[in-house]
Design a protein around this motif. Structure first.
Motif, PDB file in Angstrom:
ATOM      1  N   ILE A  98       0.848  -1.206   0.000  1.00 54.86           N
ATOM      2  CA  ILE A  98       0.000   0.000   0.000  1.00 54.86           C
ATOM      3  C   ILE A  98       0.879   1.250   0.000  1.00 54.86           C
ATOM      4  CG2 ILE A  98      -1.555   1.368   1.471  1.00 54.86           C
ATOM      5  CD1 ILE A  98      -2.912  -1.312   2.234  1.00 54.86           C
ATOM      6  N   LEU A  99       1.918   1.186   0.819  1.00 55.24           N
ATOM      7  CA  LEU A  99       2.838   2.320   0.932  1.00 55.24           C
ATOM      8  C   LEU A  99       3.504   2.617  -0.421  1.00 55.24           C
ATOM      9  CD1 LEU A  99       4.027   4.252   3.038  1.00 55.24           C
ATOM     10  CD2 LEU A  99       5.808   2.587   3.485  1.00 55.24           C
TER      11      LEU A  99
ATOM     12  N   SER B 247       2.835   5.959  -2.722  1.00 57.14           N
ATOM     13  CA  SER B 247       3.979   6.849  -2.958  1.00 57.14           C
ATOM     14  C   SER B 247       4.186   7.125  -4.442  1.00 57.14           C
ATOM     15  CB  SER B 247       5.269   6.243  -2.418  1.00 57.14           C
ATOM     16  OG  SER B 247       5.064   5.750  -1.150  1.00 57.14           O
ATOM     17  N   THR B 248       3.843   6.158  -5.296  1.00 56.01           N
ATOM     18  CA  THR B 248       4.098   6.355  -6.721  1.00 56.01           C
ATOM     19  C   THR B 248       3.110   7.351  -7.336  1.00 56.01           C
ATOM     20  OG1 THR B 248       2.756   4.417  -7.178  1.00 56.01           O
ATOM     21  CG2 THR B 248       5.129   4.088  -7.162  1.00 56.01           C
ATOM     22  N   LYS B 249       1.952   7.512  -6.725  1.00 57.07           N
ATOM     23  CA  LYS B 249       0.949   8.427  -7.283  1.00 57.07           C
ATOM     24  C   LYS B 249       1.287   9.881  -6.964  1.00 57.07           C
ATOM     25  CE  LYS B 249      -3.134   5.673  -8.015  1.00 57.07           C
ATOM     26  NZ  LYS B 249      -4.517   5.468  -7.668  1.00 57.07           N
TER      27      LYS B 249
ATOM     28  N   GLU C  76       1.313   5.194   9.613  1.00 57.80           N
ATOM     29  CA  GLU C  76       2.086   5.015  10.858  1.00 57.80           C
ATOM     30  C   GLU C  76       1.258   4.312  11.929  1.00 57.80           C
ATOM     31  OE1 GLU C  76       4.990   8.846  10.191  1.00 57.80           O
ATOM     32  OE2 GLU C  76       3.535   8.896  11.845  1.00 57.80           O
ATOM     33  N   GLU C  77      -0.044   4.650  11.928  1.00 58.54           N
ATOM     34  CA  GLU C  77      -0.931   4.016  12.909  1.00 58.54           C
ATOM     35  C   GLU C  77      -1.011   2.504  12.667  1.00 58.54           C
ATOM     36  OE1 GLU C  77      -5.540   4.377  14.260  1.00 58.54           O
ATOM     37  OE2 GLU C  77      -4.587   6.199  13.521  1.00 58.54           O
TER      38      GLU C  77
ATOM     39  N   ASP D 217      -0.062  14.412   4.860  1.00 57.21           N
ATOM     40  CA  ASP D 217       0.185  14.188   6.290  1.00 57.21           C
ATOM     41  C   ASP D 217      -0.842  13.227   6.876  1.00 57.21           C
ATOM     42  OD1 ASP D 217       2.330  15.796   6.162  1.00 57.21           O
ATOM     43  OD2 ASP D 217       1.341  17.579   7.005  1.00 57.21           O
ATOM     44  N   ASP D 218      -2.075  13.378   6.392  1.00 60.59           N
ATOM     45  CA  ASP D 218      -3.145  12.533   6.913  1.00 60.59           C
ATOM     46  C   ASP D 218      -2.880  11.056   6.583  1.00 60.59           C
ATOM     47  OD1 ASP D 218      -5.584  12.078   8.166  1.00 60.59           O
ATOM     48  OD2 ASP D 218      -6.589  11.900   6.205  1.00 60.59           O
ATOM     49  N   LEU D 219      -2.479  10.807   5.323  1.00 57.48           N
ATOM     50  CA  LEU D 219      -2.196   9.429   4.894  1.00 57.48           C
ATOM     51  C   LEU D 219      -0.985   8.871   5.651  1.00 57.48           C
ATOM     52  CD1 LEU D 219      -3.113   7.167   3.101  1.00 57.48           C
ATOM     53  CD2 LEU D 219      -1.859   8.158   1.205  1.00 57.48           C
TER      54      LEU D 219
END
Lengths: 241, 78
Positions: free
Chosen positions: A198-199, A203-205, A217-218, A210-212
């Motif tokens: 998912i990360l 990141s590629t898009k 991180e959660e 900050d929210d994502l």
């Protein structure tokens, strides 16, 4: 330098090892056969150290006991055993495991990858890369720390409780325990891999908002706790045996 | 470093443990063969294995089953 052994000679030696009652001559012949892997082994381990800056633990020659056991357990000839010499790499997680396997495939000309993560062998999960060099097979075991802990436990149970446990036999309770432990490790690692994917896709898009980032991180925090809880539960289950 | 391990599988314990420098591979291999021949003469079944690692600590991390009993293994950090 000792004369090269023929394939027939090696396989006949394998037949005698399978039957037991090994003579001194057989031990010397087996020693000669194992030493014939030294050059290929040193090439493979040396390249991993030099080119990938990794630190494998090497096993230049499989023990006589392990070779004899394997010959008795499987309908296989001595010349077909592909882990006479090899080494082991322990990595952090599956993403790193994938990366190391790719590097190994790039480093050596002739490789075969055996991925036992999706289809485990009696609960054993790992990736083995078998390199062919100078006509010899050298096996590189790539394990994550979780896969490695499981494998070490399985081997120890086999050593002190029943040798059949490692290969799906022996005590039913021990089998069940190891199977469930393997599934727990698989579940934990699959979740970790899912988040990594998912990360990467996010990141590629675009740059992560900050929210994502907070959300990711959660989930990472939850996964770290789950990983620890999985390890603790595994230990408790084993203590009960 | 090169490590020569004689391991009693039934008891889950190391019987002998010897270290060699990387330059002593030939010597380590000779020791391994001699050990196997002696055990064979005595009719004792042991696992005799040569392993190579940067340090003993690295060896214990990748092959801890030789060094720890089951309880230690269970309680070991991952």
């Amino acid at each position: 330098m000792a004369k090269e052994m023929s394939k027939t000679q090696i396989d006949r030696l394998g037949d005698r090892l399978r039957k037991g009652n090994i003579s001194e001559d057989d031990l010397r012949l087996l020693d000669q056969y194992r030493r014939s892997f030294t050059e290929a082994y040193e090439f493979v381990v040396g390249a991993i150290r030099k080119e990938l800056a990794l630190e494998p633990t090497g096993r230049p020659a499989k023990s006589t006991t392990s070779i004899s056991d394997k010959l008795r357990r499987e309908s296989i000839r001595l010349t077909q055993i592909q882990d006479i010499a090899g080494c082991r790499l322990i990595v952090g997680d599956m993403a790193e495991q994938d990366s190391v396997v790719q590097s190994l495939k790039g480093l050596f000309e002739h490789t075969t990858v055996i991925d036992r993560r999706e289809r485990p062998s009696h609960g054993y999960r790992a990736v083995h890369v078998v390199v062919t060099h100078l006509g010899k097979l050298i096996e590189i075991q790539v394990r994550t720390s979780l896969q490695h802990l499981w494998a070490e436990l399985s081997e120890k149970y086999s050593d002190v409780v029943d040798p059949a446990i490692k290969y799906g036999g022996g005590s039913k309770d021990a089998q069940e325990l190891l199977e469930k432990a393997s599934k727990l490790v698989n579940s934990e690692e699959s979740n970790e891999r899912g988040l990594t994917e998912i990360l990467i896709l996010s990141s590629t898009k675009d740059n992560l908002s900050d929210d994502l980032k907070r959300q990711i991180e959660e989930v990472q925090g939850v996964q770290d706790s789950t990983r620890q809880a999985t390890l603790n539960l595994l230990r408790k289950l084993i203590e009960r045996v | 470093m090169i490590f020569l391990i004689e391991y009693d599988r039934n008891r889950g314990q190391i019987v002998t443990f010897e270290k060699f420098d990387d330059s002593e591979r030939e010597k380590a291999e000779e020791f391994r063969l001699e050990m196997e021949l002696n055990l064979n003469r005595l009719g004792i079944e042991r696992e005799v294995v040569l392993l190579e690692a940067e340090t003993e600590e690295a060896l214990r991390r990748t092959h801890r089953r030789y060094f720890e009993d089951l309880t230690e293994l269970v309680n070991a950090p991952s």
